[in-house]
Write an enzyme that holds these catalytic residues in place. Structure first.
Site, PDB file in Angstrom:
ATOM      1  N   HIS A 118      26.029 -20.654   5.420  1.00  0.00           N
ATOM      2  CA  HIS A 118      25.431 -19.477   6.066  1.00  0.00           C
ATOM      3  C   HIS A 118      24.068 -19.228   5.402  1.00  0.00           C
ATOM      4  CE1 HIS A 118      25.053 -16.049   8.469  1.00  0.00           C
ATOM      5  NE2 HIS A 118      25.985 -15.255   7.984  1.00  0.00           N
ATOM      6  N   CYS A 155      27.830  -9.775   2.540  1.00  0.00           N
ATOM      7  CA  CYS A 155      27.120 -10.115   3.787  1.00  0.00           C
ATOM      8  C   CYS A 155      27.595  -9.280   4.970  1.00  0.00           C
ATOM      9  CB  CYS A 155      27.263 -11.603   4.075  1.00  0.00           C
ATOM     10  SG  CYS A 155      28.958 -12.145   4.433  1.00  0.00           S
ATOM     11  N   ARG A 211      25.397 -20.652  16.034  1.00  0.00           N
ATOM     12  CA  ARG A 211      26.526 -20.273  15.175  1.00  0.00           C
ATOM     13  C   ARG A 211      27.764 -20.971  15.725  1.00  0.00           C
ATOM     14  NH1 ARG A 211      28.545 -14.436  12.984  1.00  0.00           N
ATOM     15  NH2 ARG A 211      26.838 -14.966  11.580  1.00  0.00           N
ATOM     16  N   ARG A 228      18.174  -9.363   6.776  1.00  0.00           N
ATOM     17  CA  ARG A 228      18.368 -10.472   7.725  1.00  0.00           C
ATOM     18  C   ARG A 228      17.187 -10.523   8.697  1.00  0.00           C
ATOM     19  NH1 ARG A 228      23.488 -12.469   8.811  1.00  0.00           N
ATOM     20  NH2 ARG A 228      22.343 -13.975  10.070  1.00  0.00           N
ATOM     21  N   GLN A 278      21.869 -15.882   5.762  1.00  0.00           N
ATOM     22  CA  GLN A 278      22.420 -14.737   5.032  1.00  0.00           C
ATOM     23  C   GLN A 278      22.026 -14.799   3.562  1.00  0.00           C
ATOM     24  OE1 GLN A 278      24.438 -11.993   6.205  1.00  0.00           O
ATOM     25  NE2 GLN A 278      23.677 -11.313   4.230  1.00  0.00           N
ATOM     26  N   ASP A 288      32.735 -11.853  -0.313  1.00  0.00           N
ATOM     27  CA  ASP A 288      32.770 -11.952   1.148  1.00  0.00           C
ATOM     28  C   ASP A 288      34.227 -11.765   1.555  1.00  0.00           C
ATOM     29  OD1 ASP A 288      32.188 -12.531   3.821  1.00  0.00           O
ATOM     30  OD2 ASP A 288      31.993 -14.686   3.511  1.00  0.00           O
TER      31      ASP A 288
HETATM   32  N1  NVA Z   1      32.582 -16.090   5.625  1.00  0.00           N
HETATM   33  C1  NVA Z   1      32.444 -15.248   6.794  1.00  0.00           C
HETATM   34  C2  NVA Z   1      31.053 -14.755   6.933  1.00  0.00           C
HETATM   35  C3  NVA Z   1      30.830 -13.811   8.066  1.00  0.00           C
HETATM   36  C4  NVA Z   1      29.402 -13.398   8.229  1.00  0.00           C
HETATM   37  C5  NVA Z   1      32.887 -16.014   8.022  1.00  0.00           C
HETATM   38  O1  NVA Z   1      32.576 -17.214   8.119  1.00  0.00           O
HETATM   39  O2  NVA Z   1      33.545 -15.444   8.882  1.00  0.00           O
HETATM   40  N1   CP Z   2      26.656 -11.294   8.022  1.00  0.00           N
HETATM   41  C1   CP Z   2      26.732 -11.766   9.280  1.00  0.00           C
HETATM   42  O1   CP Z   2      26.380 -12.921   9.568  1.00  0.00           O
HETATM   43  O2   CP Z   2      27.200 -10.868  10.172  1.00  0.00           O
HETATM   44  P1   CP Z   2      27.572 -11.109  11.705  1.00  0.00           P
HETATM   45  O3   CP Z   2      28.816 -11.957  11.719  1.00  0.00           O
HETATM   46  O4   CP Z   2      27.789  -9.734  12.245  1.00  0.00           O
HETATM   47  O5   CP Z   2      26.444 -11.833  12.374  1.00  0.00           O
END
Ligand code: NVA
Ligand code: CP
Length: 300
Positions: A128, A259, A101, A287, A131, A219
């Site tokens: 992502h 998500c 990540r 997930r 997800q 989101d």
């Molecule tokens: N769009 C959000 C998703 C978090 C799971 C982010 O990138 O922070």
């Molecule tokens: N939805 C998701 O990816 O959550 P986290 O940021 O908690 O991993």
């Protein structure tokens, strides 16, 4: 299987994606016995925070008989500037898979290019994919496994989740109705590719986007790394909140997905988030099942 990494949904065929989802359903139903990843290890690199991704990958590996290592970039040499190339080469000598990540999508691509073990994208600024696979499983549970003919409304930010929804719509052939303010559109290449192959509506009108949709999803308006812009972004996205009025325009049996994490009362009203149409906790659970399927296919 057309690739051994899981970097983007668009790297896969429809058959591949439906295969992952079918295995996910069998895993969830307890129909897959044994410990298919016994003795295997997954390195999990995080340059951003996580609750769901970390826990679901780690627990998923344990359930499959393997082991997961949490590596925060700050506490590893990556955080001191060791190259992605060297990290990919070194980790490939120890582990059987790498989940990463990070911010820059190119970093995941570079990791995949130089790693000799499968690399799984656990979120970038661009995508992502894990997800959206979990979201698709949640949709299948509600409406059946045939996703063609499905209509999904995306409201709010044209962010990493929106881009992955576009990829999924393109590969699987369902309709995506985007209600996104001007200046916040998804990645132009991903949008154009989807527009050429499946029905995509892009409108500035949230209610028009929701019209008749079976799935309404959104989101956060403030993704990781955008915290300093929160005040300004909240103003821009305010008309795109998913609330009772928006859900009222969707199909009467529509479900709501997010998500998570959510800013309760911003991108979605608490009434919808906690209401009877919400499937957010099934979505979060999924997930685990989807990622176990992906790891089994890639690392098994
Ligand atoms: N769009 C959000 C998703 C978090 C799971 C982010 O990138 O922070
Ligand atoms: N939805 C998701 O990816 O959550 P986290 O940021 O908690 O991993």
């Amino acid at each position: 299987m057309s690739t051994r990494h899981f970097v983007s949904i668009s790297d896969y065929t429809k058959e591949d994606l439906l295969g992952f989802l079918s295995l996910s359903r069998r895993l969830k139903a307890g129909e897959v016995g044994g410990l298919p990843l016994a003795g295997k290890s997954l390195a999990m690199i995080f340059r951003k925070s996580s609750t769901r991704t970390r826990v679901s990958f780690e627990v998923g590996m344990t359930q499959l008989g393997g082991h997961a290592l949490f590596i925060s970039s700050a506490a590893s040499q990556l955080g001191r500037g060791e190259s992605v190339y060297d990290t990919a080469k070194v980790l490939s000598r120890y582990v059987d898979g790498i989940m990463i990540r990070t911010f820059d999508h190119a970093e995941v691509e570079e990791m995949a290019e130089h790693s000799t073990v499968p690399v799984i994208n656990g979120l970038t600024d661009l995508l992502h994919p894990c997800q959206v696979m979990a979201d698709l499983l949640t949709v299948q549970e509600e409406f059946g496994s045939d996703l063609e003919g499905m209509s999904v409304a995306w409201l709010g930010d044209g962010n990493n989740m929106a881009n992955s929804w576009l990829n999924a719509a393109r590969v699987l052939g369902f309709e995506l109705r985007l209600g996104i303010p001007e200046g916040q559109d998804p990645d132009p290449d991903i949008l154009a590719a989807a527009q050429g192959t499946t029905p995509i509506l892009l409108t500035r009108d949230a209610l028009e986007a929701a019209e008749g949709a079976r799935v309404v999803t959104t989101d956060t308006w403030v993704s990781m790394g955008q915290e300093d812009e929160k005040e300004e972004r909240v103003k821009v996205f305010q008309p795109y909140q998913v609330n009772r009025e928006v859900m009222g325009r969707a199909h009467p049996e529509a479900i709501f997905l997010h998500c998570l994490p959510a800013y309760r009362g911003l991108e979605v009203s608490e009434e919808v988030l906690d209401g009877p149409q919400s499937r957010i906790f099934d979505e979060a659970e999924n997930r685990l099942h989807v990622q176990k399927a992906i790891m089994m296919e890639l690392m098994g």
